[in-house]
Design a protein around this motif. Structure first.
Motif, PDB file in Angstrom:
ATOM      1  N   LEU A  71       0.833  -1.208   0.000  1.00  0.00           N
ATOM      2  CA  LEU A  71       0.000   0.000   0.000  1.00  0.00           C
ATOM      3  C   LEU A  71       0.864   1.253   0.000  1.00  0.00           C
ATOM      4  N   LEU A  72       0.347   2.286  -0.649  1.00  0.00           N
ATOM      5  CA  LEU A  72       0.949   3.615  -0.566  1.00  0.00           C
ATOM      6  C   LEU A  72      -0.183   4.551  -0.148  1.00  0.00           C
ATOM      7  N   ASP A  73       0.008   5.255   0.960  1.00  0.00           N
ATOM      8  CA  ASP A  73      -1.065   6.111   1.508  1.00  0.00           C
ATOM      9  C   ASP A  73      -2.386   5.349   1.607  1.00  0.00           C
ATOM     10  N   GLY A  74      -2.320   4.115   2.024  1.00  0.00           N
ATOM     11  CA  GLY A  74      -3.525   3.320   2.246  1.00  0.00           C
ATOM     12  C   GLY A  74      -4.136   2.714   0.990  1.00  0.00           C
ATOM     13  N   ALA A  75      -3.594   3.024  -0.195  1.00  0.00           N
ATOM     14  CA  ALA A  75      -4.162   2.508  -1.449  1.00  0.00           C
ATOM     15  C   ALA A  75      -3.236   1.455  -2.051  1.00  0.00           C
ATOM     16  N   LYS A  76      -3.803   0.495  -2.764  1.00  0.00           N
ATOM     17  CA  LYS A  76      -3.005  -0.623  -3.273  1.00  0.00           C
ATOM     18  C   LYS A  76      -2.077  -0.182  -4.411  1.00  0.00           C
ATOM     19  N   LEU A  77      -0.811  -0.365  -4.179  1.00  0.00           N
ATOM     20  CA  LEU A  77       0.220   0.003  -5.152  1.00  0.00           C
ATOM     21  C   LEU A  77       0.703  -1.219  -5.913  1.00  0.00           C
ATOM     22  N   ALA A  78       0.789  -2.347  -5.212  1.00  0.00           N
ATOM     23  CA  ALA A  78       1.330  -3.559  -5.825  1.00  0.00           C
ATOM     24  C   ALA A  78       0.634  -4.775  -5.256  1.00  0.00           C
ATOM     25  N   GLY A  79       0.514  -5.800  -6.102  1.00  0.00           N
ATOM     26  CA  GLY A  79      -0.061  -7.068  -5.675  1.00  0.00           C
ATOM     27  C   GLY A  79       0.975  -8.160  -5.818  1.00  0.00           C
ATOM     28  N   VAL A  80       0.920  -9.119  -4.920  1.00  0.00           N
ATOM     29  CA  VAL A  80       1.873 -10.232  -4.910  1.00  0.00           C
ATOM     30  C   VAL A  80       1.085 -11.533  -4.884  1.00  0.00           C
ATOM     31  N   LEU A  81       1.488 -12.457  -5.727  1.00  0.00           N
ATOM     32  CA  LEU A  81       0.815 -13.754  -5.829  1.00  0.00           C
ATOM     33  C   LEU A  81       1.872 -14.838  -5.705  1.00  0.00           C
ATOM     34  N   ALA A  82       1.777 -15.689  -4.674  1.00  0.00           N
ATOM     35  CA  ALA A  82       2.771 -16.750  -4.491  1.00  0.00           C
ATOM     36  C   ALA A  82       2.099 -18.090  -4.755  1.00  0.00           C
ATOM     37  N   GLU A  83       2.514 -18.777  -5.817  1.00  0.00           N
ATOM     38  CA  GLU A  83       1.901 -20.061  -6.190  1.00  0.00           C
ATOM     39  C   GLU A  83       2.934 -21.181  -6.058  1.00  0.00           C
ATOM     40  N   VAL A  84       2.607 -22.148  -5.207  1.00  0.00           N
ATOM     41  CA  VAL A  84       3.549 -23.233  -4.934  1.00  0.00           C
ATOM     42  C   VAL A  84       3.390 -24.340  -5.968  1.00  0.00           C
TER      43      VAL A  84
END
Ligand code: BT5
Length: 203
Positions: free
Chosen positions: A86-99
């Motif tokens: 988050l940047l200033d409470g808003a979503k800046l980046a998403g992360v997806l971890a798939e095993v």
């Protein structure tokens, strides 16, 4: 890391899953970018850093990836459990971890010059290659760190802890204070350990 660059691809996650450990895939455009739980990740061509990294599977992989992404995005960025940046409470980046067996494909999407309504972006002045370099170095560092260090790194960047949240689970939702993360990376809300699900910050 061995970096494969593609002009366009349905999803870097799909390309990366067939590559060896230590590989990364970067693209300017995804036609079928994925989020968690069957959701989609949307970015117009050339407006984001979109990459997937083939890392060794480990406990806390998802949190380690989030900490690496938050560090790469810079000091003001914070983490929403499990690994939204988050940047200033808003979503800046998403992360997806798939095993996949003994490997985990870590997908990271960082908004640079475009963001959907209510989301954040780093801005046109961002050095995209520098950001990629910081991500690679961060993933190597945090995937090599002991669990206790990953948890401490996550807590240090946490926006979620100490906040009232709504937890949305399949068929149930409840509200409470986000108290801490457990040793296995679960979020503790009102005394309940949440291993997977969605969390909404209520303020
Ligand atoms: C995520 O899922 O946040 C993980 C996103 C991972 C994307 C990367 S890009 C490179 C690699 N290749 C892929 O195909 N994926 C990875 P989740 O927590 O489920 O959030 C998805 C939700 O975020 C969507 O339902 C939208 O509400 C919102 N969203 C979609 N695009 C967004 C964007 N560009 N910026 C901010 N929010 C977005």
């Amino acid at each position: 890391m061995n970096i494969l660059r593609l002009a366009s691809t349905p999803s870097t996650q799909e390309v990366a899953r067939d590559l060896p450990l230590g590989s990364a895939v970067v693209t300017d455009h995804q036609t079928a970018g994925r989020g968690r739980l069957g959701r989609s990740w949307e970015t117009p061509p050339g407006t984001a850093l979109l990459a997937s990294f083939v890392m060794p599977a480990r406990p806390l992989a998802s949190l380690a990836a989030g900490v690496a992404a938050a560090h790469a995005c810079g000091p003001p960025s914070r983490l929403k459990w499990p690994n939204d940046v988050l940047l200033d409470g808003a979503k800046l980046a998403g992360v997806l971890a798939e095993v996949h067996g003994d490997r985990v494909v870590v997908g990271v999407g960082v908004n640079l010059t475009w963001a959907p309504p209510g989301a954040a972006m780093l801005g046109a002045g961002t050095d995209r290659d520098g950001l990629l370099d910081r991500l690679v170095a961060g993933l190597e560092r945090w995937f090599g760190a002991p669990d206790a260090e990953v948890l401490a790194g996550w807590r240090e960047r946490a926006e979620t802890l100490g906040k009232p949240v709504r937890v949305e689970l399949p068929g149930e939702s409840f509200e409470g204070l986000a108290e801490d993360i457990a040793e296995d990376g679960s979020l503790i809300v009102a005394g309940r350990a949440i291993a997977a699900g969605d969390v909404i910050h209520l303020r």
